[in-house]
Design a protein around this motif. Structure first.
Motif, PDB file in Angstrom:
ATOM      1  N   MET A   1      52.254   4.409-108.055  1.00  0.00           N
ATOM      2  CA  MET A   1      53.475   4.571-108.771  1.00  0.00           C
ATOM      3  C   MET A   1      54.178   4.865-110.161  1.00  0.00           C
ATOM      4  N   SER A   2      54.513   5.783-110.517  1.00  0.00           N
ATOM      5  CA  SER A   2      55.314   6.486-111.283  1.00  0.00           C
ATOM      6  C   SER A   2      56.391   6.016-112.099  1.00  0.00           C
ATOM      7  N   TYR A   3      56.315   5.304-113.261  1.00  0.00           N
ATOM      8  CA  TYR A   3      57.589   5.305-113.802  1.00  0.00           C
ATOM      9  C   TYR A   3      57.954   5.622-114.533  1.00  0.00           C
ATOM     10  N   VAL A   4      59.736   6.604-114.281  1.00  0.00           N
ATOM     11  CA  VAL A   4      59.861   7.532-115.078  1.00  0.00           C
ATOM     12  C   VAL A   4      60.695   6.874-115.532  1.00  0.00           C
ATOM     13  N   ARG A   5      60.515   6.767-117.488  1.00  0.00           N
ATOM     14  CA  ARG A   5      61.274   5.932-118.457  1.00  0.00           C
ATOM     15  C   ARG A   5      62.493   6.439-118.627  1.00  0.00           C
ATOM     16  N   GLU A   6      63.714   6.192-119.273  1.00  0.00           N
ATOM     17  CA  GLU A   6      64.883   6.986-119.660  1.00  0.00           C
ATOM     18  C   GLU A   6      64.805   6.599-120.744  1.00  0.00           C
ATOM     19  N   ASP A   7      65.395   6.968-121.630  1.00  0.00           N
ATOM     20  CA  ASP A   7      66.385   7.459-122.687  1.00  0.00           C
ATOM     21  C   ASP A   7      67.060   6.872-123.685  1.00  0.00           C
ATOM     22  N   GLY A   8      67.209   6.180-124.220  1.00  0.00           N
ATOM     23  CA  GLY A   8      68.546   5.417-124.546  1.00  0.00           C
ATOM     24  C   GLY A   8      69.942   6.231-124.288  1.00  0.00           C
ATOM     25  N   LEU A   9      69.857   7.335-124.141  1.00  0.00           N
ATOM     26  CA  LEU A   9      70.554   8.407-124.519  1.00  0.00           C
ATOM     27  C   LEU A   9      71.918   8.724-122.525  1.00  0.00           C
ATOM     28  N   ALA A  10      70.222   9.269-121.942  1.00  0.00           N
ATOM     29  CA  ALA A  10      70.829   9.296-120.486  1.00  0.00           C
ATOM     30  C   ALA A  10      71.293   7.729-120.047  1.00  0.00           C
ATOM     31  N   ALA A  12      72.807   5.956-120.871  1.00  0.00           N
ATOM     32  CA  ALA A  12      74.846   5.729-122.077  1.00  0.00           C
ATOM     33  C   ALA A  12      75.473   6.606-121.573  1.00  0.00           C
ATOM     34  N   ARG A  13      74.994   8.074-120.877  1.00  0.00           N
ATOM     35  CA  ARG A  13      76.046   8.333-120.208  1.00  0.00           C
ATOM     36  C   ARG A  13      76.172   8.034-118.547  1.00  0.00           C
ATOM     37  N   ARG A  14      75.031   7.440-118.372  1.00  0.00           N
ATOM     38  CA  ARG A  14      75.425   7.124-117.306  1.00  0.00           C
ATOM     39  C   ARG A  14      76.412   5.273-116.904  1.00  0.00           C
ATOM     40  N   ARG A  15      77.200   5.545-117.906  1.00  0.00           N
ATOM     41  CA  ARG A  15      77.126   3.832-118.309  1.00  0.00           C
ATOM     42  C   ARG A  15      78.516   4.449-118.293  1.00  0.00           C
ATOM     43  N   ARG A  16      78.871   5.714-119.184  1.00  0.00           N
ATOM     44  CA  ARG A  16      79.791   5.955-119.251  1.00  0.00           C
ATOM     45  C   ARG A  16      81.345   7.169-117.951  1.00  0.00           C
ATOM     46  N   LYS A  17      79.909   6.830-117.717  1.00  0.00           N
ATOM     47  CA  LYS A  17      80.327   7.832-116.229  1.00  0.00           C
ATOM     48  C   LYS A  17      80.823   6.923-115.650  1.00  0.00           C
ATOM     49  N   ARG A  18      80.163   5.562-114.877  1.00  0.00           N
ATOM     50  CA  ARG A  18      80.411   4.729-114.074  1.00  0.00           C
ATOM     51  C   ARG A  18      81.881   4.040-114.521  1.00  0.00           C
ATOM     52  N   ARG A  19      81.871   4.200-115.740  1.00  0.00           N
ATOM     53  CA  ARG A  19      83.331   2.864-116.369  1.00  0.00           C
ATOM     54  C   ARG A  19      84.597   4.104-116.551  1.00  0.00           C
ATOM     55  N   SER A  20      84.186   5.727-116.332  1.00  0.00           N
ATOM     56  CA  SER A  20      85.214   6.592-116.610  1.00  0.00           C
ATOM     57  C   SER A  20      85.663   6.718-114.606  1.00  0.00           C
ATOM     58  N   ILE A  21      85.363   6.086-113.615  1.00  0.00           N
ATOM     59  CA  ILE A  21      85.301   6.541-112.433  1.00  0.00           C
ATOM     60  C   ILE A  21      86.203   5.098-112.190  1.00  0.00           C
ATOM     61  N   ILE A  22      85.598   3.844-113.002  1.00  0.00           N
ATOM     62  CA  ILE A  22      85.977   2.842-112.510  1.00  0.00           C
ATOM     63  C   ILE A  22      87.723   2.562-113.083  1.00  0.00           C
ATOM     64  N   VAL A  23      87.875   3.134-114.378  1.00  0.00           N
ATOM     65  CA  VAL A  23      88.993   3.503-115.012  1.00  0.00           C
ATOM     66  C   VAL A  23      90.185   4.299-113.857  1.00  0.00           C
ATOM     67  N   LEU A  24      89.408   5.286-113.322  1.00  0.00           N
ATOM     68  CA  LEU A  24      90.542   6.745-112.186  1.00  0.00           C
ATOM     69  C   LEU A  24      90.494   5.698-111.287  1.00  0.00           C
ATOM     70  N   ILE A  25      89.817   4.668-110.616  1.00  0.00           N
ATOM     71  CA  ILE A  25      89.873   4.102-109.593  1.00  0.00           C
ATOM     72  C   ILE A  25      91.039   3.091-109.592  1.00  0.00           C
ATOM     73  N   ILE A  26      91.049   2.758-111.077  1.00  0.00           N
ATOM     74  CA  ILE A  26      91.771   1.168-111.019  1.00  0.00           C
ATOM     75  C   ILE A  26      93.842   2.040-111.606  1.00  0.00           C
ATOM     76  N   ALA A  27      93.208   3.040-112.331  1.00  0.00           N
ATOM     77  CA  ALA A  27      94.597   3.818-112.579  1.00  0.00           C
ATOM     78  C   ALA A  27      95.100   4.465-111.317  1.00  0.00           C
ATOM     79  N   ALA A  28      94.255   4.899-110.190  1.00  0.00           N
ATOM     80  CA  ALA A  28      95.397   5.440-108.924  1.00  0.00           C
ATOM     81  C   ALA A  28      95.682   4.296-108.027  1.00  0.00           C
ATOM     82  N   ALA A  29      94.871   3.059-107.974  1.00  0.00           N
ATOM     83  CA  ALA A  29      95.563   1.471-106.904  1.00  0.00           C
ATOM     84  C   ALA A  29      97.145   1.262-108.615  1.00  0.00           C
ATOM     85  N   LEU A  30      97.020   1.816-109.430  1.00  0.00           N
ATOM     86  CA  LEU A  30      97.594   1.223-110.020  1.00  0.00           C
ATOM     87  C   LEU A  30      99.272   2.162-109.571  1.00  0.00           C
ATOM     88  N   VAL A  31      99.263   3.329-109.667  1.00  0.00           N
ATOM     89  CA  VAL A  31     100.278   4.642-109.374  1.00  0.00           C
ATOM     90  C   VAL A  31     100.171   4.664-107.672  1.00  0.00           C
TER      91      VAL A  31
END
Length: 176
Positions: A1-10, A12-31
């Protein structure tokens, strides 16, 4: 089994993408929620002014205005029939004839309330309370009219206080 280690930049990108999706869902629900709330204020009656339709003051005619009340004087006082007719009209009655008693009787008591079979309910339910000591007399008339015949001991019937139609709260500045 190989374990791929991600660097910190990847990560951060994934967290930012998740946050953007959550913000868009909340904004759409408010609208969507704001749109549904606004739909609750749309007037469905066809009037262009929703405040005017909800602030309309309705008046209904009193039940005693559906029959004719004749007022006759059978007392020794003059002008009693006119004063009583004016007072009864202020209470919502539809006044017909105002005159001296057509039977030319002179009544010493409170008076009489004359009616036909169709007018008995009107006489008992609406007129009797204004002349409580009056004698109820059914005659041969065929309509629902009622005669109020005033005797010497008839009480003075006071006019109803003037009523003003007050609009519902929040409708003070609406022009109708």
């Amino acid at each position: 089994m190989s374990y791929v280690r991600e660097d910190g930049l990847a990560q951060a990108r994934r967290r930012r993408k998740r946050r953007s999706i959550i913000v868009l869902i909340i904004a759409a629900a408010l609208v969507v929620g704001a749109f549904a709330y606004a739909l609750g204020y749309i007037n469905t009656s066809g009037s262009s002014d929703p405040a005017a339709s909800s602030c309309a003051v309705t008046t209904t005619s009193p039940p005693q205005s559906i029959f004719v009340l004749n007022v006759y004087n059978a007392s020794s006082d003059t002008g009693v029939a006119n004063r009583t007719a004016t007072a009864m009209e202020s209470h919502g009655f539809n006044i017909g004839t105002i005159s001296n008693d057509p039977y030319k009787e002179s009544l010493s008591g409170a008076g009489q309330i004359r009616f036909g079979p169709k007018g008995k309910k009107n006489a008992v339910e609406f007129v009797k309370k204004y002349l409580p000591g009056a004698q109820l007399v059914q005659d041969g008339r065929t309509d629902d009219s009622v005669d109020l015949v005033l005797g010497d001991d008839a009480p003075v019937i006071k006019s109803a206080p003037p009523t003003t139609a007050t609009p519902p709260p929040g409708c003070d500045n609406v022009v109708q």
